[in-house]
Design a protein around this motif. Sequence first.
Motif, PDB file in Angstrom:
ATOM      1  N   GLY A   1      34.086  41.762  50.929  1.00 49.71           N
ATOM      2  CA  GLY A   1      33.711  42.528  52.112  1.00 49.71           C
ATOM      3  C   GLY A   1      33.343  43.963  51.829  1.00 49.71           C
ATOM      4  O   GLY A   1      32.774  44.653  52.693  1.00 49.71           O
ATOM      5  N   ASP A   2      33.653  44.466  50.617  1.00 46.91           N
ATOM      6  CA  ASP A   2      33.312  45.844  50.268  1.00 46.91           C
ATOM      7  C   ASP A   2      31.805  46.015  50.152  1.00 46.91           C
ATOM      8  O   ASP A   2      31.106  45.146  49.609  1.00 46.91           O
ATOM      9  CB  ASP A   2      33.955  46.244  48.935  1.00 46.91           C
ATOM     10  N   ALA A   3      31.316  47.147  50.638  1.00 42.63           N
ATOM     11  CA  ALA A   3      29.914  47.509  50.420  1.00 42.63           C
ATOM     12  C   ALA A   3      29.808  48.271  49.109  1.00 42.63           C
ATOM     13  O   ALA A   3      30.625  49.161  48.825  1.00 42.63           O
ATOM     14  CB  ALA A   3      29.408  48.366  51.570  1.00 42.63           C
ATOM     15  N   VAL A   4      28.830  47.927  48.288  1.00 43.62           N
ATOM     16  CA  VAL A   4      28.639  48.599  46.999  1.00 43.62           C
ATOM     17  C   VAL A   4      27.181  48.999  46.844  1.00 43.62           C
ATOM     18  O   VAL A   4      26.280  48.363  47.399  1.00 43.62           O
ATOM     19  CB  VAL A   4      29.044  47.691  45.817  1.00 43.62           C
ATOM     20  N   ASN A   5      26.979  50.062  46.105  1.00 35.34           N
ATOM     21  CA  ASN A   5      25.632  50.490  45.742  1.00 35.34           C
ATOM     22  C   ASN A   5      25.350  50.097  44.304  1.00 35.34           C
ATOM     23  O   ASN A   5      26.280  49.953  43.491  1.00 35.34           O
ATOM     24  CB  ASN A   5      25.485  52.012  45.888  1.00 35.34           C
TER      25      ASN A   5
ATOM     26  N   GLN B   1      30.419  39.375  48.493  1.00 38.81           N
ATOM     27  CA  GLN B   1      30.603  38.159  49.289  1.00 38.81           C
ATOM     28  C   GLN B   1      31.770  37.313  48.785  1.00 38.81           C
ATOM     29  O   GLN B   1      32.514  36.737  49.577  1.00 38.81           O
ATOM     30  CB  GLN B   1      29.322  37.320  49.266  1.00 38.81           C
TER      31      GLN B   1
ATOM     32  N   ASP C   1      27.580  51.053  41.120  1.00 38.93           N
ATOM     33  CA  ASP C   1      29.004  51.260  41.390  1.00 38.93           C
ATOM     34  C   ASP C   1      29.852  50.366  40.472  1.00 38.93           C
ATOM     35  O   ASP C   1      29.475  49.237  40.174  1.00 38.93           O
ATOM     36  CB  ASP C   1      29.344  50.911  42.845  1.00 38.93           C
TER      37      ASP C   1
ATOM     38  N   CYS D   1      36.904  46.177  43.281  1.00 40.27           N
ATOM     39  CA  CYS D   1      36.396  45.802  44.594  1.00 40.27           C
ATOM     40  C   CYS D   1      37.215  44.679  45.208  1.00 40.27           C
ATOM     41  O   CYS D   1      38.038  44.053  44.537  1.00 40.27           O
ATOM     42  CB  CYS D   1      34.939  45.360  44.468  1.00 40.27           C
TER      43      CYS D   1
ATOM     44  N   SER E   1      22.569  46.698  45.236  1.00 40.07           N
ATOM     45  CA  SER E   1      23.350  47.132  46.396  1.00 40.07           C
ATOM     46  C   SER E   1      23.588  45.950  47.317  1.00 40.07           C
ATOM     47  O   SER E   1      22.812  44.984  47.342  1.00 40.07           O
ATOM     48  CB  SER E   1      22.596  48.242  47.138  1.00 40.07           C
ATOM     49  N   GLY E   2      24.679  46.025  48.083  1.00 43.49           N
ATOM     50  CA  GLY E   2      24.978  44.933  49.006  1.00 43.49           C
ATOM     51  C   GLY E   2      26.453  44.867  49.326  1.00 43.49           C
ATOM     52  O   GLY E   2      27.178  45.865  49.209  1.00 43.49           O
ATOM     53  N   THR E   3      26.897  43.684  49.699  1.00 42.31           N
ATOM     54  CA  THR E   3      28.287  43.448  50.071  1.00 42.31           C
ATOM     55  C   THR E   3      28.894  42.418  49.117  1.00 42.31           C
ATOM     56  O   THR E   3      28.244  41.438  48.751  1.00 42.31           O
ATOM     57  CB  THR E   3      28.381  42.929  51.512  1.00 42.31           C
TER      58      THR E   3
ATOM     59  N   ILE F   1      27.214  39.279  45.013  1.00 40.20           N
ATOM     60  CA  ILE F   1      26.804  40.413  45.851  1.00 40.20           C
ATOM     61  C   ILE F   1      25.611  39.983  46.695  1.00 40.20           C
ATOM     62  O   ILE F   1      24.604  39.485  46.175  1.00 40.20           O
ATOM     63  CB  ILE F   1      26.435  41.639  44.997  1.00 40.20           C
TER      64      ILE F   1
END
Length: 585
Positions: A535-539, A565, A542, A532, A561-563, A584
């Motif tokens: 700024g990547d979005a993850v579930n 940071q 992941d 990662c 889940s989230g971004t 995250i």
Amino acid sequence: METAPLKITELALRDAHQSLLATRMRTEDMLPIAEKLDQVGFFSLEMWGGATFDTCIRFLNEDPWERARALKKKMPRTPFQMLLRGQNAVGYRHYADDIVERFVKQSVEVGINIFRIFDALNDFRNIETAVKTVKKCGETVEGCISYTVSPVHNIELYLEMAKQLEDMGSDILCLKDMAGLLTPDVTKTLISEIKKTVKIPIHLHTHATTGLVGMNMQCAVEAGVDMVDTAISALSMGTSHYATECMVAALKGTPRDTGLDLDLLEEINDYFTEVRKKYAAFESDFKSVDINILKSQIPGGMISNMENQLREQNALGKLDEVLKEVPRVRKDMGYPPLVTPTSQIVGSQATLNVLTGERYKVITKETRQCLLGNYGKLPAPIDEELLAKVSSDGKVTNCRPADLLDPEWDKVCKELGDKHTSEDDRLTYALFGKVALSFFETRGKPQPEPVATAKAPATAPAPSAAPAGPAGSAVYKVRVNGKDYTVEVATGGAVGAPAPTTPAPAAAPAPSTANGSPLVAPLPGSIFTMICKEGDAVNEGDTVLVMESMKMESEVNAHQSGTIQSILVKEGDNVQTGDELVIIG
């Protein structure tokens, strides 16, 4: 009754120090005795393959190809023997056929004459390419049965394997008892029956771990075994092998007299007695007999390396728990024989089960691949719950795993470009990737001598050289408890204060942010690959990054889940369990 002289393969330069000293013996300690070893008249001298290749580039800052060349110059008469893991070559995964073929050809080029080729699962589809290539090169194939004990392994199965190996073109058949599990009666029966089944010579490899080795050797000799593996006495017994001098002395004056000179062997032993002292820091704590190995089935080399792995994690006190966990993991995984790479896979998974406090909380990439059939066919059914964790549909690979691999050589050449163009370097990179790149950076730089001291946490990785310090001093990187330090050694041995070179977040967890939740390291190890970026979005679930621990890769997955940071570590950083890796939110 066999009356031909028994032939001896000496293991001092490979399996003996792998079993006793975590494979740390350096080439510079082999060369001074090489000419005397060449005078003995051994059938062969095993000096390469197995963990020696890996350890050279990972810990010793030595080029393994150059080790072979240097030793061959000193020992032109004695055939060199190596251990080859079939489609795994000397690595820990299956490589494409083009890599295996090139590796074999280059091994012949540097002086290897006898290739002991095995597959950890006894899936002989996985040794076909290596066998054919050795035959094309005009060298000797020693096809190998990995001996183990389980509800699905028996004499009849081993006889079928022996015939299959002969039919594949093996010049010699090796019975490889890597954990010392043979008993006298089984040894005599198995050797006798194999002699009736195949016409090629039989070579016995067995360890002293369980204390039965002397009786087993005698029974093998009586049953007509043609060759045996032994280690010079200074590097014998314990997790190693039966002593060379003992075998020579026992058969002197008999129809199976080896013809080897005990006085010359005594000179060689005196040399290795002194050499061993240099590597005291890497000595296995296991130095006697443990009949419980008949239960855990852990090979000699695996024990010493497992001790060093646990010592790196400050968890040596958990060794007994790990030894009890190994047979449970082995059963869950379908009773694979414990020999590299499956010994490393099972051993590392058992260690992780203990260190994390929860069975299969973390499953290494290699464990997953093994369960999915990508190392070959497992001998017995897999635990259903464990299989469900790694396979959503329960399907596993049924073909030869290498059939699923695209050729790799062109990709290797493209990735290395013009920087590393020798066949040696390209093959080293093909087999070890990032570890090889790190080695290329430090190769040729001076390395400190191994320090013969009492056991200390800093035993496993050999120090690597760093840039020179002020005049009259040298600067080295050393690792203590998984942390990297820069140490300045001044004239006269004065040592400057160690300064951590690992980024602060890896050495001490950074505070979590108010709006985010930290993903923490589930185990000790190093950051192998960052998947990662900020700024990547993850579930949840992941894969965020991959860690390397005990030579195995483990995916670390998002706990929510989230971004992403913030990222608190980078590739190459060493971390401990609980260290924060990313935030995250």
